[in-house]
Design an enzyme around this catalytic site. Structure first.
Site, mmCIF file in Angstrom:
data_model
loop_
_atom_site.group_PDB
_atom_site.id
_atom_site.type_symbol
_atom_site.label_atom_id
_atom_site.label_comp_id
_atom_site.label_asym_id
_atom_site.label_seq_id
_atom_site.Cartn_x
_atom_site.Cartn_y
_atom_site.Cartn_z
ATOM 1 N N ARG A 66 0.809 -1.216 0.000
ATOM 2 C CA ARG A 66 0.000 0.000 0.000
ATOM 3 C C ARG A 66 0.851 1.279 0.000
ATOM 4 N NH1 ARG A 66 -2.730 -4.062 1.788
ATOM 5 N NH2 ARG A 66 -0.680 -4.516 2.631
ATOM 6 N N THR A 67 1.782 1.385 0.926
ATOM 7 C CA THR A 67 2.506 2.651 1.095
ATOM 8 C C THR A 67 3.371 2.964 -0.121
ATOM 9 O OG1 THR A 67 2.556 2.131 3.441
ATOM 10 C CG2 THR A 67 3.973 3.924 2.708
ATOM 11 N N LYS A 94 25.706 -5.034 -0.779
ATOM 12 C CA LYS A 94 27.179 -5.131 -0.755
ATOM 13 C C LYS A 94 27.752 -4.433 0.469
ATOM 14 C CE LYS A 94 27.200 -4.772 -5.788
ATOM 15 N NZ LYS A 94 27.429 -3.775 -6.845
ATOM 16 N N ARG A 116 11.275 3.881 3.852
ATOM 17 C CA ARG A 116 10.794 2.878 4.826
ATOM 18 C C ARG A 116 12.000 2.061 5.261
ATOM 19 N NH1 ARG A 116 5.672 -1.063 4.712
ATOM 20 N NH2 ARG A 116 4.770 0.946 5.259
ATOM 21 N N HIS A 144 4.542 5.916 11.517
ATOM 22 C CA HIS A 144 4.154 5.757 10.107
ATOM 23 C C HIS A 144 3.179 6.918 9.851
ATOM 24 C CE1 HIS A 144 3.054 4.176 6.331
ATOM 25 N NE2 HIS A 144 2.715 2.942 6.644
HETATM 26 N N1 CP Z 1 -0.304 0.024 5.856
HETATM 27 C C1 CP Z 1 0.893 -0.260 5.321
HETATM 28 O O1 CP Z 1 1.916 0.326 5.676
HETATM 29 O O2 CP Z 1 0.892 -1.253 4.399
HETATM 30 P P1 CP Z 1 2.166 -1.712 3.567
HETATM 31 O O3 CP Z 1 3.115 -2.370 4.519
HETATM 32 O O4 CP Z 1 1.643 -2.668 2.519
HETATM 33 O O5 CP Z 1 2.796 -0.498 2.960
#
Ligand code: CP
Length: 332
Positions: A66-67, A94, A116, A144
């Site tokens: 999603r993100t 590496k 991320r 998040h």
């Molecule tokens: N909600 C969320 O962060 O989903 P993903 O891990 O798929 O990005």
């Protein structure tokens, strides 16, 4: 993180690292700016020129559906140039460290990094070391922020307000960056917040943040207007937090049977990915009170708003920026 205090109007500053450092006005600024961007995704031609000429790198050291995809859609719909980098297949394999990777990207003249990372604090660490805007797309157990913002927008869409709404976050709070961003954002906007889950999956001292704690999902369902159901983050657990997945579902699962006893309709949120039959059953996830897919849709507008604001945009200009360059025939 607020780094721009030159104007009295709220701005996001250089980076978006979490909701804890933001004021209520800054959070409202993002939610309000997202509103006009929702409409762009409903057009036949889903593109506006707002970030034309900007280069954005999506640097994902952890899995995401999603993100990552919502950021990529948001960037493309704003006409930015984007590059996706996963740890697998890059020079991270590496032994290259995070800052060296980012400095090499900067040498290629980028404008923004969406990151991320499994380490809490990785986004802030990077933001302190590079001049590009940094957006935290989830760092370890920490925050998040764009997920918290899209959850707030979805609650506001469905219930018409956030202030005074009772939101219970259910499940694995301990390992959840989504829970932390939700707690900060909801409290700042005046919601009542609770958590419910096994004691072993609640952070010690969570009550001190100003949240209620429910031991049993039945109590949470009786109290709440909204349940935000979280995934058990098995990949972040050592053994021993719960006896078994079956036992967890039996005691803590958000099931249709439990919800039938609610004194009012309860809005159901889940950040995804879901473990059906563990923290939530399919009748609830796919039921009439679920806004889980609306959360995903709102995720694009929220990320468009964040990218736009960090690039120096103002809410007043958002409408203008969208109207430019859109052929009259495709306007709705
Ligand atoms: N909600 C969320 O962060 O989903 P993903 O891990 O798929 O990005």
């Amino acid at each position: 993180m607020i780094r721009d205090s030159s104007s009295s109007a709220p701005s996001l500053g250089k980076d978006l690292l979490g909701l804890e450092p933001l004021s209520a006005d800054q959070i409202r600024l993002v939610l309000d700016t997202a509103e006009p961007f929702k409409e762009v995704s409903e057009r036949a031609i889903k593109k506006v020129p707002t970030l034309r000429g900007k280069t954005i790198v999506n640097l994902f050291y952890e899995a995401s559906t999603r993100t990552r995809i919502a950021f990529e859609f948001a960037e493309k719909r704003l006409s930015a140039d984007t590059v996706n980098i996963a740890a697998a297949g890059s020079s991270v394999e590496k032994g290259e460290n995070l800052v060296d990777t980012a400095r090499n990207l900067e040498a290629m003249r980028i404008d923004m990094v969406v990151i991320r990372h499994p380490a809490s604090g990785a986004a802030a660490f990077l933001a302190d070391r590079i001049p590009s805007n940094v957006i935290n797309a989830g760092d370890g157990w920490h925050e998040h922020p764009t997920q918290g913002l899209l959850d707030l927008l979805t609650i506001r869409d469905k219930l018409g307000r956030i202030e005074g709404v009772r939101v219970c976050i259910c499940g694995d709070i301990l390992h959840s960056r989504v829970a932390r961003s939700n707690i900060w954002g909801l409290l700042k906007l005046g919601a009542e917040v609770a958590v419910c889950g096994p004691r072993s999956l609640l952070p010690r001292g969570i009550e001190e943040l100003g949240v209620h704690v429910f031991k049993h999902p039945e109590e949470a369902i009786e109290w709440a207007d909204v349940l935000n159901v979280l995934r058990l983050q098995l990949e972040r657990m050592q053994a021993g937090y719960i006896p078994s997945l079956d036992e967890y579902y039996r005691v803590y699962g958000i099931t249709q049977k439990r919800l039938e006893r609610a004194p009012r309709d309860v809005l159901i949120l889940h950040p995804g990915p879901m473990n059906r039959g563990v923290e939530i059953d399919s009748m609830v996830a796919d039921g009439p009170h679920s806004a889980i897919l609306q959360q995903v849709t709102n995720g694009i507008a929220i990320r468009m708003a964040v990218l736009y604001l960090l690039s120096g945009g103002t809410p007043e200009r958002a409408n203008v920026a969208q109207a430019e360059d859109v052929p009259a025939g495709v306007r709705r």
